[in-house]
Design an enzyme around this catalytic site. Structure first.
Site, PDB file in Angstrom:
ATOM      1  N   ASN A 175       0.737  -1.177   0.034  1.00 55.24           N
ATOM      2  CA  ASN A 175      -0.124   0.007   0.064  1.00 55.24           C
ATOM      3  C   ASN A 175       0.923   1.407  -0.083  1.00 55.24           C
ATOM      4  OD1 ASN A 175       0.716  -0.709   2.524  1.00 55.24           O
ATOM      5  ND2 ASN A 175      -0.933   0.651   3.385  1.00 55.24           N
ATOM      6  N   GLU A 211       3.471  -5.212  12.322  1.00 52.40           N
ATOM      7  CA  GLU A 211       2.673  -3.802  12.121  1.00 52.40           C
ATOM      8  C   GLU A 211       1.516  -4.542  11.192  1.00 52.40           C
ATOM      9  OE1 GLU A 211       2.793  -1.261  13.741  1.00 52.40           O
ATOM     10  OE2 GLU A 211       5.025  -1.520  14.554  1.00 52.40           O
ATOM     11  N   CYS A 226      -3.340   1.441   6.468  1.00 53.30           N
ATOM     12  CA  CYS A 226      -3.661   0.539   7.626  1.00 53.30           C
ATOM     13  C   CYS A 226      -4.325   1.575   8.712  1.00 53.30           C
ATOM     14  CB  CYS A 226      -2.530  -0.185   8.530  1.00 53.30           C
ATOM     15  SG  CYS A 226      -1.229   1.310   8.320  1.00 53.30           S
ATOM     16  N   GLU A 285       7.367   0.469  15.928  1.00 60.83           N
ATOM     17  CA  GLU A 285       8.498   1.312  15.110  1.00 60.83           C
ATOM     18  C   GLU A 285       8.668   2.835  15.201  1.00 60.83           C
ATOM     19  OE1 GLU A 285       6.676   0.004  11.134  1.00 60.83           O
ATOM     20  OE2 GLU A 285       8.420  -1.684  11.086  1.00 60.83           O
TER      21      GLU A 285
HETATM   22  P1  NAD Z   1       0.456  -9.238   3.166  1.00 57.22           P
HETATM   23  O1  NAD Z   1       0.314  -9.969   4.660  1.00 57.22           O
HETATM   24  O2  NAD Z   1      -0.459 -10.152   2.056  1.00 57.22           O
HETATM   25  O3  NAD Z   1       1.818  -9.187   2.545  1.00 57.22           O
HETATM   26  C1  NAD Z   1       2.699  -8.383   3.317  1.00 57.22           C
HETATM   27  C2  NAD Z   1       4.018  -8.796   2.889  1.00 57.22           C
HETATM   28  O4  NAD Z   1       4.400 -10.061   3.169  1.00 57.22           O
HETATM   29  C3  NAD Z   1       4.343  -9.050   1.299  1.00 57.22           C
HETATM   30  O5  NAD Z   1       5.618  -8.717   0.882  1.00 57.22           O
HETATM   31  C4  NAD Z   1       4.134 -10.595   1.016  1.00 57.22           C
HETATM   32  O6  NAD Z   1       4.758 -10.989   0.025  1.00 57.22           O
HETATM   33  C5  NAD Z   1       4.547 -11.212   2.350  1.00 57.22           C
HETATM   34  N1  NAD Z   1       4.157 -12.439   2.762  1.00 57.22           N
HETATM   35  C6  NAD Z   1       2.890 -13.228   2.576  1.00 57.22           C
HETATM   36  N2  NAD Z   1       3.091 -14.231   3.116  1.00 57.22           N
HETATM   37  C7  NAD Z   1       3.964 -14.504   3.764  1.00 57.22           C
HETATM   38  C8  NAD Z   1       4.650 -15.363   4.454  1.00 57.22           C
HETATM   39  N3  NAD Z   1       3.912 -16.707   4.739  1.00 57.22           N
HETATM   40  N4  NAD Z   1       5.750 -15.521   4.994  1.00 57.22           N
HETATM   41  C9  NAD Z   1       6.559 -14.214   4.724  1.00 57.22           C
HETATM   42  N5  NAD Z   1       6.177 -13.168   4.000  1.00 57.22           N
HETATM   43  C10 NAD Z   1       4.812 -13.266   3.638  1.00 57.22           C
HETATM   44  O7  NAD Z   1      -0.128  -7.849   3.088  1.00 57.22           O
HETATM   45  P2  NAD Z   1      -0.609  -6.872   1.861  1.00 57.22           P
HETATM   46  O8  NAD Z   1      -1.923  -7.334   1.377  1.00 57.22           O
HETATM   47  O9  NAD Z   1       0.571  -6.799   1.189  1.00 57.22           O
HETATM   48  O10 NAD Z   1      -0.935  -5.465   2.650  1.00 57.22           O
HETATM   49  C11 NAD Z   1      -2.196  -5.214   3.346  1.00 57.22           C
HETATM   50  C12 NAD Z   1      -2.031  -5.209   4.776  1.00 57.22           C
HETATM   51  O11 NAD Z   1      -1.174  -4.805   5.247  1.00 57.22           O
HETATM   52  C13 NAD Z   1      -3.375  -4.687   5.688  1.00 57.22           C
HETATM   53  O12 NAD Z   1      -4.007  -5.637   6.410  1.00 57.22           O
HETATM   54  C14 NAD Z   1      -2.740  -3.426   6.059  1.00 57.22           C
HETATM   55  O13 NAD Z   1      -3.790  -3.277   7.156  1.00 57.22           O
HETATM   56  C15 NAD Z   1      -1.554  -4.217   6.398  1.00 57.22           C
HETATM   57  N6  NAD Z   1      -0.727  -2.811   6.828  1.00 57.22           N
HETATM   58  C16 NAD Z   1      -0.346  -2.492   8.039  1.00 57.22           C
HETATM   59  C17 NAD Z   1       0.478  -1.456   8.170  1.00 57.22           C
HETATM   60  C18 NAD Z   1       0.929  -0.950   9.783  1.00 57.22           C
HETATM   61  O14 NAD Z   1       1.717  -0.351   9.928  1.00 57.22           O
HETATM   62  N7  NAD Z   1       0.201  -1.725  10.808  1.00 57.22           N
HETATM   63  C19 NAD Z   1       0.947  -0.543   7.372  1.00 57.22           C
HETATM   64  C20 NAD Z   1       0.407  -0.874   6.079  1.00 57.22           C
HETATM   65  C21 NAD Z   1      -0.351  -2.058   5.739  1.00 57.22           C
END
Ligand code: NAD
Length: 482
Positions: free
Chosen positions: A149, A247, A281, A460
């Site tokens: 995002n 996060e 998020c 963080e």
């Molecule tokens: P996601 O969890 O699908 O993927 C995030 C990252 O993790 C990607 O690089 C992905 O390739 C990797 N990943 C996926 N499965 C994995 C595994 N089994 N082992 C290791 N790595 C793995 O999330 P997304 O769809 O890319 O992002 C959206 C989500 O992120 C939303 O839920 C949003 O709220 C959250 N988010 C949180 C914050 C925060 O600071 N709290 C900030 C931005 C986004």
């Protein structure tokens, strides 16, 4: 066609084997491809990082700070290219990439380049004869995994403190938006960034991401992404006792009290709900409004939401770009359907948008406001992560707090009131890692950033990040004979 490569041991590596298509979401067209990296690539990167580690530690905070400043300067000179790449990769308006994402990524590097020069650790003198001091030593090789995002913004938010603290990094950006991380690796090659200190591997989470999490020589994982993925990572990391910072998702409340400045509150709620197409998020996806001003706020929000300019992200007038992918658009539209089935009334939006010309096959949808739903229904409990917000009336402060605290998440909240005592009271009672009063997403990089419950663990930002990426070692010295 862009051909993305891994960055390992200081070189851009062309990998044989699987590739993943890269799509531009605003057009639905294939823009290039990226490597579908494997555990062998992780192994090579870990070896390069382990080799680079002693030298990276030995140049000390000053040496590392200089490199991080250099990296920030190099990104800044290519700011236009970075912003264009971020917009095309994610569908966000170019103006947003240009004014928010890329400047913030540059600030992340500059901030930690400065912070590490001023970092201090504790010392305790116990009577004149005993001195305890705490060393903060880098962990070694660490993994940084980021979502789609805010691609470079969140990637740099992790790798900058990790590098500043003296670690070598295996970075894994999202496979959906890998482009600016690739440009970053090109910049590293151009400026001669020390080989092996930063390695960037592209590919799927379940493949290369999981291999990073499971690698025994990787000492910590800093992860930002979905709650479900966070849970998988926490479990896997427990096997090798890695430090983990998570996060995760949010279902954040925007709370508008009757004494708020309604002009500011409405604009703030609008920004919180729909910035980056609601794909942050921190987005305020539940707008709680005191019943005495509910009608007025509702009317103003409908007017402003329905006139937001949806369009080609490259057009300067566009306020709402495309969602990140076809699958994500289908998911969000499906959740609007679910809200209607739950009894919700769509006040504005709710539909896919078809644009003419270049973006005719893009993944656009109208910003959407829904009312009439109870606080416990799925629409008000689950993260949607798209341009959809619900309106919920409340009758008094305690009801507002109860509704705000009713989800499994606890990332951020924004509270709109002109009563300073109420602001303090409510802030203290919210289950949330971050509370904004009369503002939203106003960030100071020194402050703790993170959530409670299903929004994650750890913080963080500032010294919190530098602490995460170091291990404390206490040294106790008897300085005088008894
Ligand atoms: P996601 O969890 O699908 O993927 C995030 C990252 O993790 C990607 O690089 C992905 O390739 C990797 N990943 C996926 N499965 C994995 C595994 N089994 N082992 C290791 N790595 C793995 O999330 P997304 O769809 O890319 O992002 C959206 C989500 O992120 C939303 O839920 C949003 O709220 C959250 N988010 C949180 C914050 C925060 O600071 N709290 C900030 C931005 C986004």
């Amino acid at each position: 066609m862009i051909s993305i490569r891994n960055y390992i041991g200081g070189a851009l590596v062309t990998k044989s084997g699987g590739r993943i298509d890269l799509e531009e979401p605003a057009t639905g067209q294939i823009a290039g491809s990226l490597p579908d990296s494997t555990p062998e690539d992780v192994e090579r990167a870990v070896q390069a990082a382990s080799k680079a580690f002693p030298e990276w530690v030995s140049i000390g905070p000053e040496g590392r700070s200089k490199w991080l400043f250099k990296l920030a300067d190099a990104i800044e000179t290519r700011q236009e290219a970075f912003a264009m790449a971020e917009s095309r990769d994610s569908g966000k308006p170019l103006s947003v990439a240009h004014t928010v994402d890329i400047p913030r990524a540059i600030s992340n590097f500059r901030y930690f380049a400065g912070a590490i020069l001023h970092d201090a650790s504790e010392a305790y003198v116990d009577r004149p004869s005993v001195l305890n001091y705490t060393l903060r030593q880098p962990l070694g090789v660490v993994g940084c995994i980021s979502p789609w995002n805010l691609p470079l913004y969140l990637f740099s938010w992790k790798i900058a403190p990790a590098l500043a603290a003296g670690n070598c990094v295996i970075g894994k950006p999202s496979e959906i938006t890998p482009l600016t991380a690739f440009l970053l690796s090109e910049v590293c090659v151009e400026i001669g960034f020390p080989a092996g200190v930063l390695n960037i591997l592209h590919g799927r989470g379940a493949g290369v991401g999981s291999a990073v999490v499971n690698h025994p020589e990787i000492k910590a994982i800093s992860f930002t992404g979905g709650t479900t993925t966070g849970r998988i990572i926490a479990r896997a990391a427990a096997e090798t006792f890695k430090k983990v910072s998570l996060e995760l998702g949010g279902k954040n409340p925007t709370i508008i009290f009757e004494d708020a400045n309604l002009d500011e509150a409405v604009d703030g709620a609008l920004r919180a709900a729909f910035s980056n197409q609601g794909q942050i998020c921190l987005c305020g996806s539940r707008i709680l409004v005191h019943s005495s001003v509910y009608k007025e706020v509702r009317q103003r929000l409908i007017e402003k939401t329905s006139t937001l300019a949806i369009g080609d992200p490259l057009d300067a007038a566009t306020q709402v770009g495309s969602l990140v992918s076809k699958e994500h658009l289908a998911k969000v539209l499906g959740l609007v359907e679910q809200a209607i089935e739950e009894g919700g009334r769509v006040l504005t939006g709710g539909k896919k948008v078809s644009l003419p010309g270049r973006c005719s096959s893009g993944y656009f949808m109208e910003p959407t406001l829904i009312e009439g739903l109870g606080e416990t229904c799925r629409t008000n409990q689950d993260e949607i992560f798209g341009p959809v917000a619900t309106l919920i009336p409340f009758s008094d402060e305690s009801e507002a707090i109860r509704i705000a605290n009713s989800t499994k998440y606890g990332l951020a909240a924004s509270v709109w009131t002109n009563d300073i005592h109420r602001a303090a009271r409510v802030s203290e009672t919210l289950h949330s890692g971050i509370v904004w009063v009369n503002c939203w997403m106003l960030r100071d990089l020194r402050t703790p950033f993170g959530g409670v419950n299903d929004s994650g663990m750890g913080r963080e930002g500032g010294t919190y990040a530098l602490r995460f990426f170091t291990e404390a070692k206490n040294v106790c010295v008897k300085t005088l004979p008894q």
